[in-house]
Design a protein around this motif. Structure first.
Motif, PDB file in Angstrom:
ATOM      1  N   THR A 217      19.447  17.276  -9.452  1.00 34.97           N
ATOM      2  CA  THR A 217      19.516  15.886  -8.989  1.00 34.97           C
ATOM      3  C   THR A 217      20.023  15.762  -7.549  1.00 34.97           C
ATOM      4  OG1 THR A 217      21.759  15.649  -9.909  1.00 34.97           O
ATOM      5  CG2 THR A 217      19.908  15.063 -11.347  1.00 34.97           C
ATOM      6  N   ASP A 218      20.244  16.872  -6.867  1.00 34.02           N
ATOM      7  CA  ASP A 218      20.836  16.817  -5.529  1.00 34.02           C
ATOM      8  C   ASP A 218      19.989  15.997  -4.560  1.00 34.02           C
ATOM      9  OD1 ASP A 218      22.841  18.353  -6.490  1.00 34.02           O
ATOM     10  OD2 ASP A 218      22.266  20.206  -5.484  1.00 34.02           O
ATOM     11  N   LEU A 219      18.678  16.218  -4.556  1.00 32.07           N
ATOM     12  CA  LEU A 219      17.814  15.517  -3.604  1.00 32.07           C
ATOM     13  C   LEU A 219      17.764  14.019  -3.897  1.00 32.07           C
ATOM     14  CD1 LEU A 219      14.848  18.050  -3.280  1.00 32.07           C
ATOM     15  CD2 LEU A 219      16.610  17.537  -1.573  1.00 32.07           C
ATOM     16  N   LEU A 220      17.702  13.649  -5.169  1.00 29.57           N
ATOM     17  CA  LEU A 220      17.689  12.234  -5.518  1.00 29.57           C
ATOM     18  C   LEU A 220      19.028  11.584  -5.215  1.00 29.57           C
ATOM     19  CD1 LEU A 220      15.660  12.229  -8.865  1.00 29.57           C
ATOM     20  CD2 LEU A 220      14.944  11.349  -6.634  1.00 29.57           C
ATOM     21  N   ALA A 221      20.130  12.331  -5.381  1.00 27.61           N
ATOM     22  CA  ALA A 221      21.444  11.797  -5.027  1.00 27.61           C
ATOM     23  C   ALA A 221      21.518  11.547  -3.518  1.00 27.61           C
ATOM     24  CB  ALA A 221      22.542  12.764  -5.465  1.00 27.61           C
ATOM     25  N   PHE A 222      20.942  12.439  -2.732  1.00 27.16           N
ATOM     26  CA  PHE A 222      20.902  12.251  -1.279  1.00 27.16           C
ATOM     27  C   PHE A 222      20.072  11.017  -0.920  1.00 27.16           C
ATOM     28  CE2 PHE A 222      18.756  13.263   2.817  1.00 27.16           C
ATOM     29  CZ  PHE A 222      19.873  13.176   3.631  1.00 27.16           C
ATOM     30  N   PHE A 223      18.925  10.863  -1.577  1.00 23.23           N
ATOM     31  CA  PHE A 223      18.080   9.686  -1.339  1.00 23.23           C
ATOM     32  C   PHE A 223      18.837   8.409  -1.690  1.00 23.23           C
ATOM     33  CE2 PHE A 223      14.986   6.513  -2.696  1.00 23.23           C
ATOM     34  CZ  PHE A 223      14.101   6.508  -1.626  1.00 23.23           C
ATOM     35  N   ALA A 224      19.560   8.423  -2.812  1.00 24.91           N
ATOM     36  CA  ALA A 224      20.338   7.251  -3.219  1.00 24.91           C
ATOM     37  C   ALA A 224      21.417   6.933  -2.194  1.00 24.91           C
ATOM     38  CB  ALA A 224      20.969   7.499  -4.590  1.00 24.91           C
ATOM     39  N   GLY A 225      22.067   7.962  -1.643  1.00 26.81           N
ATOM     40  CA  GLY A 225      23.101   7.742  -0.642  1.00 26.81           C
ATOM     41  C   GLY A 225      22.555   7.091   0.619  1.00 26.81           C
ATOM     42  N   VAL A 226      21.382   7.536   1.058  1.00 31.48           N
ATOM     43  CA  VAL A 226      20.764   6.927   2.245  1.00 31.48           C
ATOM     44  C   VAL A 226      20.355   5.490   1.940  1.00 31.48           C
ATOM     45  CG1 VAL A 226      18.813   7.058   3.837  1.00 31.48           C
ATOM     46  CG2 VAL A 226      19.982   9.147   3.143  1.00 31.48           C
ATOM     47  N   PHE A 227      19.805   5.259   0.748  1.00 29.04           N
ATOM     48  CA  PHE A 227      19.371   3.902   0.386  1.00 29.04           C
ATOM     49  C   PHE A 227      20.571   2.951   0.328  1.00 29.04           C
ATOM     50  CE2 PHE A 227      18.143   0.460  -2.400  1.00 29.04           C
ATOM     51  CZ  PHE A 227      16.885   0.147  -1.929  1.00 29.04           C
ATOM     52  N   GLU A 228      21.683   3.419  -0.237  1.00 27.39           N
ATOM     53  CA  GLU A 228      22.897   2.591  -0.284  1.00 27.39           C
ATOM     54  C   GLU A 228      23.293   2.121   1.107  1.00 27.39           C
ATOM     55  OE1 GLU A 228      25.335   4.661  -4.009  1.00 27.39           O
ATOM     56  OE2 GLU A 228      25.723   5.244  -1.934  1.00 27.39           O
ATOM     57  N   ARG A 229      23.315   3.043   2.025  1.00 29.65           N
ATOM     58  CA  ARG A 229      23.742   2.717   3.395  1.00 29.65           C
ATOM     59  C   ARG A 229      22.758   1.794   4.094  1.00 29.65           C
ATOM     60  NH1 ARG A 229      25.807   7.007   1.423  1.00 29.65           N
ATOM     61  NH2 ARG A 229      27.767   7.932   2.147  1.00 29.65           N
ATOM     62  N   SER A 230      21.475   1.961   3.779  1.00 32.10           N
ATOM     63  CA  SER A 230      20.475   1.062   4.355  1.00 32.10           C
ATOM     64  C   SER A 230      20.632  -0.349   3.797  1.00 32.10           C
ATOM     65  CB  SER A 230      19.066   1.585   4.049  1.00 32.10           C
ATOM     66  OG  SER A 230      18.847   2.847   4.641  1.00 32.10           O
ATOM     67  N   MET A 231      20.912  -0.451   2.504  1.00 28.80           N
ATOM     68  CA  MET A 231      21.067  -1.768   1.874  1.00 28.80           C
ATOM     69  C   MET A 231      22.297  -2.503   2.388  1.00 28.80           C
ATOM     70  SD  MET A 231      18.854  -3.036  -0.279  1.00 28.80           S
ATOM     71  CE  MET A 231      19.873  -4.126  -1.288  1.00 28.80           C
ATOM     72  N   ARG A 232      23.354  -1.781   2.708  1.00 34.32           N
ATOM     73  CA  ARG A 232      24.588  -2.439   3.137  1.00 34.32           C
ATOM     74  C   ARG A 232      24.397  -3.283   4.391  1.00 34.32           C
ATOM     75  NH1 ARG A 232      28.425   2.856   2.191  1.00 34.32           N
ATOM     76  NH2 ARG A 232      28.397   2.792  -0.079  1.00 34.32           N
ATOM     77  N   ARG A 233      23.490  -2.847   5.264  1.00 31.13           N
ATOM     78  CA  ARG A 233      23.277  -3.650   6.482  1.00 31.13           C
ATOM     79  C   ARG A 233      22.559  -4.956   6.176  1.00 31.13           C
ATOM     80  NH1 ARG A 233      18.303  -0.733   9.770  1.00 31.13           N
ATOM     81  NH2 ARG A 233      16.976  -0.301   7.961  1.00 31.13           N
TER      82      ARG A 233
END
Length: 236
Positions: A217-233
């Motif tokens: 799940t490492d790659l999907l966890a990385f994708f989720a982390g980037v998406f979280e940061r994009s959504m925060r803006r």
């Protein structure tokens, strides 16, 4: 010894010039070893032959492991490139609605999934927002607490950031008309920061083997982390 060779002279000459051809042919070498064992009789145990058979079996296992490791390395590299391409596409839009529409369009295509949904927990009043209606194909607004309940699926295990599972059919609330043929899904829980309710990305696939608990799940966890940061803006 006066007996003449029974092998064809031209073939014999070729083998004498290139004896390594025999050594490189495994099937031929096995036939020669078997013929030698038969000529010794049934009351003689050829320990060297037994040792060679065991070494061959070990070599076959090592070669199979080697091929499996190489295949896994190539698969991991392809998966990494796929996630990187999806993230770059995710970062392109400069407005919120195109950002979400791309999530269910080009980003889903790059990830080779049949459906991507963003699930946000919110109050009842937010569900009546016209923007939610316009983005119904990719956005679902649910009551607080729904995400943990959906991921847990009735179990008491701790909620992880990424949950992969197989299923007999997807939730119609998320997948709509395609719910009946969704056979595996990835649930990515999202943290939008202190004081905000969580979100979730749901990826559904018709292939039952695309998302299974045995996958990394490492790659999907990385994708989720980037998406979280994009959504925060967008949530500021």
């Amino acid at each position: 010894m006066t007996s003449q060779p029974k092998i064809d002279p031209s073939l014999r000459s070729a083998l004498m010039e290139r004896p390594d051809l025999l050594l490189e042919d495994q099937d031929l070498m096995r036939a020669l070893v078997a013929a030698n064992e038969r000529s010794m009789g049934s009351n003689i145990v050829d320990l060297r032959g037994i040792a060679m058979e065991r070494l061959e079996a070990r070599l076959d296992r090592l070669e199979e492991t080697h091929r499996s490791v190489i295949a896994a390395a190539y698969e991991n590299l392809a998966g990494t490139n796929q996630i990187h391409r999806a993230i770059l596409r995710l970062l392109d839009p400069t407005e919120f609605e195109p950002f979400l529409r791309d999530l269910g369009g080009e980003v889903a295509d790059i990830l080779r999934v049949d459906c991507v949904k963003l699930v946000l927990e919110s109050t009842d009043s937010a569900q009546d927002d016209p923007a939610v209606a316009r983005l119904g194909g990719v956005l679902s607004v649910v009551r607080p607490g729904f995400i943990d309940s959906y991921i847990a699926n009735g179990r008491s295990a701790p909620i992880r950031q990424v949950t992969l599972r197989q299923m007999e059919g997807g939730d119609p609330e998320f997948y709509g008309e395609i719910a009946d043929w969704v056979r595996s899904e990835a649930c990515l829980k999202l943290d939008f920061g202190e004081g905000r309710l969580p979100g979730m990305l749901v990826m559904g696939a018709e292939d039952p083997h695309q998302f299974t608990p045995q996958h990394g799940t490492d790659l999907l966890a990385f994708f989720a982390g980037v998406f979280e940061r994009s959504m925060r803006r967008w949530l500021q």
